[in-house]
Design a protein around this motif. Sequence first.
Motif, PDB file in Angstrom:
ATOM      1  N   LEU A 179       0.834  -1.197   0.000  1.00  0.00           N
ATOM      2  CA  LEU A 179       0.000   0.000   0.000  1.00  0.00           C
ATOM      3  C   LEU A 179       0.874   1.254   0.000  1.00  0.00           C
ATOM      4  N   ALA A 180       1.853   1.271   0.898  1.00  0.00           N
ATOM      5  CA  ALA A 180       2.742   2.431   0.995  1.00  0.00           C
ATOM      6  C   ALA A 180       3.509   2.645  -0.297  1.00  0.00           C
ATOM      7  N   GLN A 181       3.962   1.570  -0.902  1.00  0.00           N
ATOM      8  CA  GLN A 181       4.692   1.689  -2.169  1.00  0.00           C
ATOM      9  C   GLN A 181       3.807   2.279  -3.261  1.00  0.00           C
ATOM     10  N   ALA A 182       2.533   1.872  -3.281  1.00  0.00           N
ATOM     11  CA  ALA A 182       1.613   2.389  -4.290  1.00  0.00           C
ATOM     12  C   ALA A 182       1.380   3.886  -4.096  1.00  0.00           C
ATOM     13  N   PHE A 183       1.219   4.315  -2.849  1.00  0.00           N
ATOM     14  CA  PHE A 183       1.050   5.745  -2.578  1.00  0.00           C
ATOM     15  C   PHE A 183       2.286   6.527  -3.014  1.00  0.00           C
ATOM     16  N   LEU A 184       3.457   5.984  -2.710  1.00  0.00           N
ATOM     17  CA  LEU A 184       4.707   6.658  -3.099  1.00  0.00           C
ATOM     18  C   LEU A 184       4.826   6.742  -4.611  1.00  0.00           C
ATOM     19  N   THR A 185       4.532   5.656  -5.287  1.00  0.00           N
ATOM     20  CA  THR A 185       4.632   5.633  -6.747  1.00  0.00           C
ATOM     21  C   THR A 185       3.699   6.655  -7.382  1.00  0.00           C
TER      22      THR A 185
ATOM     23  N   LYS B 258      11.174  -2.587   9.422  1.00  0.00           N
ATOM     24  CA  LYS B 258      10.350  -2.825   8.230  1.00  0.00           C
ATOM     25  C   LYS B 258      10.116  -1.544   7.431  1.00  0.00           C
ATOM     26  N   ALA B 259      10.377  -0.401   8.029  1.00  0.00           N
ATOM     27  CA  ALA B 259      10.182   0.866   7.316  1.00  0.00           C
ATOM     28  C   ALA B 259      11.393   1.260   6.493  1.00  0.00           C
ATOM     29  N   ASP B 260      12.532   0.619   6.723  1.00  0.00           N
ATOM     30  CA  ASP B 260      13.786   1.063   6.093  1.00  0.00           C
ATOM     31  C   ASP B 260      13.712   1.099   4.576  1.00  0.00           C
ATOM     32  N   ALA B 261      13.198   0.018   3.977  1.00  0.00           N
ATOM     33  CA  ALA B 261      13.142  -0.039   2.507  1.00  0.00           C
ATOM     34  C   ALA B 261      12.221   1.037   1.963  1.00  0.00           C
ATOM     35  N   LEU B 262      11.133   1.318   2.667  1.00  0.00           N
ATOM     36  CA  LEU B 262      10.205   2.352   2.220  1.00  0.00           C
ATOM     37  C   LEU B 262      10.816   3.744   2.368  1.00  0.00           C
ATOM     38  N   VAL B 263      11.552   3.959   3.433  1.00  0.00           N
ATOM     39  CA  VAL B 263      12.240   5.244   3.615  1.00  0.00           C
ATOM     40  C   VAL B 263      13.225   5.458   2.470  1.00  0.00           C
ATOM     41  N   ALA B 264      13.891   4.392   2.060  1.00  0.00           N
ATOM     42  CA  ALA B 264      14.821   4.492   0.935  1.00  0.00           C
ATOM     43  C   ALA B 264      14.104   4.864  -0.351  1.00  0.00           C
TER      44      ALA B 264
END
Length: 298
Positions: free
Chosen positions: A24-30, A44-50
């Motif tokens: 979900l977070a990746q889709a919002f970022l994209t 678990k947030a590290d990859a998303l922060v990157a």
Amino acid sequence: MSENESYEQSTVSVIGLGQMGTRLAQAFLTAGYTTTVWNRSAAKADALVAQGAVHAASVEAAVATSPLVVVCLPDYTTVSDLLGPVAPRLSGRVLVNLTSGTPEEAASMAAWAAGHGADYLDGAAMSGTRLVGRPEALFVFSGSPEAFASHRPVLASLGNPVHLGADPALAPVYDTALFGMAWGALAGFYHAVALAGSAGVDPAAFAAVATEHMPFVTSLMADHSRQIKNGHFPDDDGTVEVHAAAMEHLVDTSRARGLGTDVPELIGSLLDRAVATGHGSSGIAGVIETITKGERNA
């Protein structure tokens, strides 16, 4: 557009970064939305922060950051445990709950959110994790129509958002109903692959023909839904008795080839009960009468 409206349309928080929450977070970022994330296990947030997400230091910070707060957690109890201590921060925000649960839990959560000044949307991802962020990914929502309309552009970054109605319990009802339907179709497919395989047919070759057959099956759903609504079951697609005999043939053929007969026997049992309770001469959609009335053989 006011500064506040612009803020609402560009900011979202995601609480819970399991497999689905991460997608979900990746889709919002994209889609270009400023996305704040929080998870009990911070790593678990590290990859998303990157990828550009903002890591909130606490649940309270995640809630306070965005007008749209999306939670995707193991169960409703976990949602309550995490959000309960920060409930005052929810005032004026929209809480979107993509946690799987019961209709009763959804209704209770909606009332709880309203009691703290938040609009509420219950939801379910109906296309698994693989399709999240693609137009064909179906997401169903129920609850505040105003909240859905206001935040539909953000939710659309997840896939195809469908609002089912103002009753928050509708999303979990659809979730479980569609899950059961999908498994019914898949169970039939797995048995069919096994039966075709007993004749040496490659699974992919069978699937290619089976998918060509599915538009006919979905057309039956549309037509039979009208029959069910009207309470009238014409036999254009065969009677229950005819289909019961065909299912018996499927059981016999499967057994003769050494296959398990769990799937056709289950369906055959339903058809036999419909015949035994007086629906044998009805069209096959008449089986709904046996299901809705819980009819059993004497």
